[in-house]
Design a protein around this motif. Structure first.
Motif, short mmCIF file in Angstrom:
data_model
loop_
_atom_site.label_atom_id
_atom_site.label_comp_id
_atom_site.label_asym_id
_atom_site.label_seq_id
_atom_site.Cartn_x
_atom_site.Cartn_y
_atom_site.Cartn_z
N LYS A 1 -10.16 -99.89 -84.46
CA LYS A 1 -11.45 -100.24 -83.86
C LYS A 1 -11.47 -101.70 -83.41
CE LYS A 1 -14.02 -98.63 -87.32
NZ LYS A 1 -15.09 -98.13 -88.19
N ILE B 1 -8.32 -90.39 -85.90
CA ILE B 1 -8.23 -91.08 -87.19
C ILE B 1 -8.24 -90.02 -88.31
CG2 ILE B 1 -9.46 -92.66 -88.74
CD1 ILE B 1 -8.24 -94.06 -86.27
N CYS C 1 -19.35 -91.10 -92.58
CA CYS C 1 -18.01 -90.64 -92.19
C CYS C 1 -17.37 -89.94 -93.40
CB CYS C 1 -17.19 -91.86 -91.78
SG CYS C 1 -15.43 -91.49 -91.60
N VAL D 1 -6.76 -94.46 -94.74
CA VAL D 1 -7.38 -94.11 -93.45
C VAL D 1 -8.27 -95.25 -92.94
CG1 VAL D 1 -8.88 -92.47 -92.26
CG2 VAL D 1 -7.32 -91.67 -94.01
N HIS E 1 -14.47 -89.97 -94.40
CA HIS E 1 -13.47 -90.80 -95.08
C HIS E 1 -14.11 -91.96 -95.83
CE1 HIS E 1 -10.35 -88.64 -93.06
NE2 HIS E 1 -10.89 -88.90 -91.90
N SER E 2 -15.42 -92.07 -95.72
CA SER E 2 -16.08 -93.24 -96.29
C SER E 2 -15.82 -93.33 -97.79
CB SER E 2 -17.58 -93.13 -96.01
OG SER E 2 -18.27 -93.93 -96.90
FE1 SF4 Z 1 -13.21 -95.45 -90.12
FE2 SF4 Z 1 -15.42 -96.16 -91.44
FE3 SF4 Z 1 -14.64 -93.60 -91.40
FE4 SF4 Z 1 -13.25 -95.40 -92.79
S1 SF4 Z 1 -15.37 -94.77 -93.18
S2 SF4 Z 1 -12.42 -93.84 -91.41
S3 SF4 Z 1 -13.46 -97.21 -91.47
S4 SF4 Z 1 -15.31 -94.82 -89.63
#
Ligand code: SF4
Ligand code: ZN
Ligand code: ZN
Length: 317
Positions: free
Chosen positions: A137, A120, A222, A129, A224-225
């Protein structure tokens, strides 16, 4: 903590805000587990002989879900989806593995990069993303559960998640989301049912339960959060909760009483089968197969004879 446990008079471990009371560690654990069981009973989330798949991320909510369902005597196995997001995914997987080892629960791991060629965040696409991560998921969780004969998927969504999600869906008038929230999403055809046993427990209670039970969990976010918006909604609700304890629970329960208003607005979307993988889809090819450019379905079966209760294992991905 100065207070004394309401039940045994020992030194308190937690002061609950709603209902207001002090509890010692032991009686808090008892209170928490009883509340989960009550949620399960009230919303008919699980049957005693269900095979439950818990999706564990390494974080507290999913770990506590697996932990409590196991303590309450349900048949639980866990699934971790390794998203291939560098160090974050590596650490998530280590935590999930440790949590399941400590509980003696079987853990299955799906590795996104091995299954579809990219982790991802490594795909060139206009799609955000988190959007294709979410669809990946959801798809893998459902397909794994379906391929291996699980009765139901349990996730770690809590009261704060639910309240902020309903709040933000209302702010955006996202009727499609508003028609489908709640502690239980019935299974249908190849869609395995989903339940949220921590539906009435707050983030704070869950974190304290993890501490009280010695559950080690990943706190990293994460990379990307984009939690900022969700966190703002949570902050607003927390502010209101502080002024009037019980606000969040009443808000969510009020929503459940009125959900049909949104259901009526939503036309039944007719689902057909994806031409590639055969799973439910609103178009000819489902969004998972389309996004990842699959030409043949993934085979996620780890059990050969599910119906005979054999629970053999093979590595996937
Ligand atoms: Fe995936 Fe959550 Fe990370 Fe976004 S924040 S890339 S939904 S794990
Ligand atoms: Zn006590
Ligand atoms: Zn498909």
């Amino acid at each position: 903590m100065k207070g004394r446990c309401k039940i045994c008079g020992r030194e308190a471990f937690i002061k609950l805000h709603y209902p207001r009371m002090y509890l010692c560690r032991e009686h808090f654990i008892e209170y928490f587990e009883r509340k989960v069981q009550r949620t399960i009973d009230r919303y008919h989330l699980l049957k005693r002989d269900d095979w439950v798949l818990v999706a564990v991320s390494g974080g507290k909510d999913s770990a506590v879900t697996a932990w409590v369902l196991n303590r309450l005597g349900y048949n639980v196995e866990c699934l971790h989806i390794d998203l291939g997001i560098g160090d974050y995914s590596k650490r998530s997987r280590e935590y999930a593995e440790r949590q399941c080892r400590e509980l003696g629960l079987k853990l299955h791991v799906l590795d996104v990069r091995k299954l579809v060629g990219h982790g991802i965040g490594e795909v060139r696409t206009r799609r955000p993303v988190c959007s294709y991560c979410g669809l990946t998921k959801r798809y893998l969780m459902n397909k794994f559960a379906y391929d291996n004969g699980f009765d139901v998927i349990a996730t770690g969504h809590n009261l704060d998640d639910e309240a902020s999600f309903i709040f933000s869906s209302l702010m955006n008038w996202n009727v499609q989301y508003l028609a489908k929230q709640g502690p239980k999403l019935e299974g249908k055809g190849k869609m395995v049912g989903k339940v949220k046993p921590l539906y009435e427990l707050t983030e704070r209670e869950i974190a304290l339960y993890a501490v009280a039970s010695g559950i080690d969990y990943l706190v990293d976010e994460c990379p990307h959060s984009r939690g900022a918006v969700t966190l703002r909604y949570k902050a607003v609700l927390n502010g209101m909760e502080e002024e009037r304890p019980g606000t969040k629970l009443n808000f969510v329960k009020g929503y459940l009483r009125n959900r049909e208003l949104f259901e009526r607005k939503l036309e039944e979307m007719e689902l057909r089968e994806c031409r590639v993988c055969g799973m439910p889809s609103s178009g000819e090819v489902c969004s998972f197969c389309r996004f990842w450019g699959l030409e043949k379905p993934l085979d996620l079966r780890v059990r050969t004879r599910v119906e005979e209760g054999e629970r053999g294992e093979k590595e996937i991905g």
